[in-house]
Design an enzyme around this catalytic site. Structure first.
Site, PDB file in Angstrom:
ATOM      1  N   GLN A   1       1.470   4.399  11.846  1.00 16.10           N
ATOM      2  CA  GLN A   1       0.510   4.112  10.778  1.00 16.10           C
ATOM      3  C   GLN A   1       1.229   4.124   9.423  1.00 16.10           C
ATOM      4  OE1 GLN A   1      -2.971   3.505  11.255  1.00 16.10           O
ATOM      5  NE2 GLN A   1      -2.751   2.872   9.127  1.00 16.10           N
TER       6      GLN A   1
ATOM      7  N   ASP B   1       2.388  -3.824  16.673  1.00 14.03           N
ATOM      8  CA  ASP B   1       2.170  -4.274  15.292  1.00 14.03           C
ATOM      9  C   ASP B   1       2.999  -5.524  14.988  1.00 14.03           C
ATOM     10  OD1 ASP B   1       0.222  -3.120  13.716  1.00 14.03           O
ATOM     11  OD2 ASP B   1       1.453  -1.394  13.132  1.00 14.03           O
TER      12      ASP B   1
ATOM     13  N   LYS C   1      -9.617   2.210  14.908  1.00 14.02           N
ATOM     14  CA  LYS C   1      -8.767   1.826  16.041  1.00 14.02           C
ATOM     15  C   LYS C   1      -9.181   2.588  17.295  1.00 14.02           C
ATOM     16  CE  LYS C   1      -4.862   0.532  13.180  1.00 14.02           C
ATOM     17  NZ  LYS C   1      -3.681   0.992  12.427  1.00 14.02           N
TER      18      LYS C   1
END
Ligand code: NAP
Length: 291
Positions: free
Chosen positions: A97, A120, A53
């Protein structure tokens, strides 16, 4: 006839090129898209994801920062930090995460991200919008699947699409996106009595389960487009999807590989969502209804 490969790496590069242009336009307005990643505890998989990322952010010009918490941190600590990030105008996207340590309530933490910064796409506001037929910030993996289909110019309207897997982050939102585009969608799960009955009628077959070899070539309609979302590590260390690639690629017209298919798109879509969120912060594009 061997299927054509839907190469996630190639499509992701095209997405990055478009994002760079959008970021240039934001620079003119004095905005650099910013992404905050919260990492709680650490495991080797998270380290690899974070590295990917961070690299992708650097390539396209998204500012990124990682906020680390010890594995034994409290939920309240994380939620307080999220509130500060929600209010920080330099950060347009926030992600936590996963997976989280077992003592933390992941739903409470994920719902603590402001919907407008939820890159997300797991916030209930963003998921709910999809039920109403709107895409505000969509979960990255299904958004990546739709982007692959669009880049490959796969017709969706009027086609039979079958999604195997009904999780809230992949299968269900993917089914909603396909419905929004006019596909006739069936969603299968571990409770489906006869999987083959569904797979064999799919013009578009997306498999998101986490079981190597769940679908083989004999289950696929000749000429179907097959999207393998699954990621499985075999005992010998090899990475494979849910679809038996060797037999499926003899029957399908187009197919994604694992690795190098949907996985590459998931990171690209995270950056796309961050840029979209940054654009919305200065009034570009569709925005959230006023509260
Ligand atoms: P998940 O939450 O575990 O959901 C798996 C789904 O598969 C469930 O709906 C389950 O049904 C269904 N299922 C299990 N066994 C089945 C069977 N025999 N036949 C039909 N359906 C079955 O998993 P997920 O988070 O959606 O992830 C799915 C896969 O995609 C995993 O391999 C994951 O690693 C991968 N993934 C890849 C990416 C990427 O970037 N490429 C991103 C996210 C996930 P029930 O609901 O009935 O239990």
């Amino acid at each position: 006839m061997a299927a054509t490969l839907l190469d996630g790496a190639v499509i992701a590069q095209r997405v990055y090129a478009q994002l760079k242009e959008r970021i240039q336009r934001l620079h003119v307005r004095g905005v650099q898209p910013g992404l905050a990643v919260i990492l709680i505890g650490e495991n080797s998989a998270s380290r690899i994801y974070l590295k990917n990322k961070a690299q992708a952010c650097e390539v396209v010009g998204v500012h990124s920062e990682i906020l680390r918490f010890p594995a034994d941190c409290s939920e309240d600590e994380v939620v307080r930090r999220l509130q500060a990030l929600n209010a920080n105008p330099r950060l347009h996207g926030i992600l936590v995460q996963l997976p989280l340590p077992a003592h933390l309530n992941s739903e409470r933490i994920l719902q603590g991200i402001a919907p407008a910064k939820d890159v997300d796409g797991f916030n209930w506001v963003n998921l709910g919008a999809m039920v109403a037929g709107h895409t505000l910030l969509a979960p990255c993996t299904p958004l990546g699947v739709m982007t692959i289909l669009d880049y490959a110019q796969v017709p969706i309207e009027g086609r039979n699409a079958v999604v195997i897997g009904r999780s809230a982050i992949v299968g269900k939102p993917l089914a909603l996106m396909l419905i929004a585009r006019g596909a006739t969608v069936s969603v299968c799960s571990s409770k489906t009595a006869d999987l083959r009955q569904y797979t064999s009628m799919a013009d578009i077959l997306a498999v998101a389960v986490g079981r190597p070899g769940l679908v083989d070539g004999s289950m696929i309609k000749p000429g179907a487009v097959v999207i393998d979302v699954g990621i499985n590590r075999l005992p010998d260390g090899k990475l494979v999807g849910d679809v038996d690639f060797a037999s499926a690629s003899q029957v399908a017209s187009r197919i994604t590989p694992v690795p190098g298919g949907v996985g590459r798109m998931t990171v690209a879509m995270l950056l796309e969502n961050t840029v979209t969120a940054a654009e919305r912060s200065v009034g570009i594009g569709a925005n959230y209804p006023a509260q």
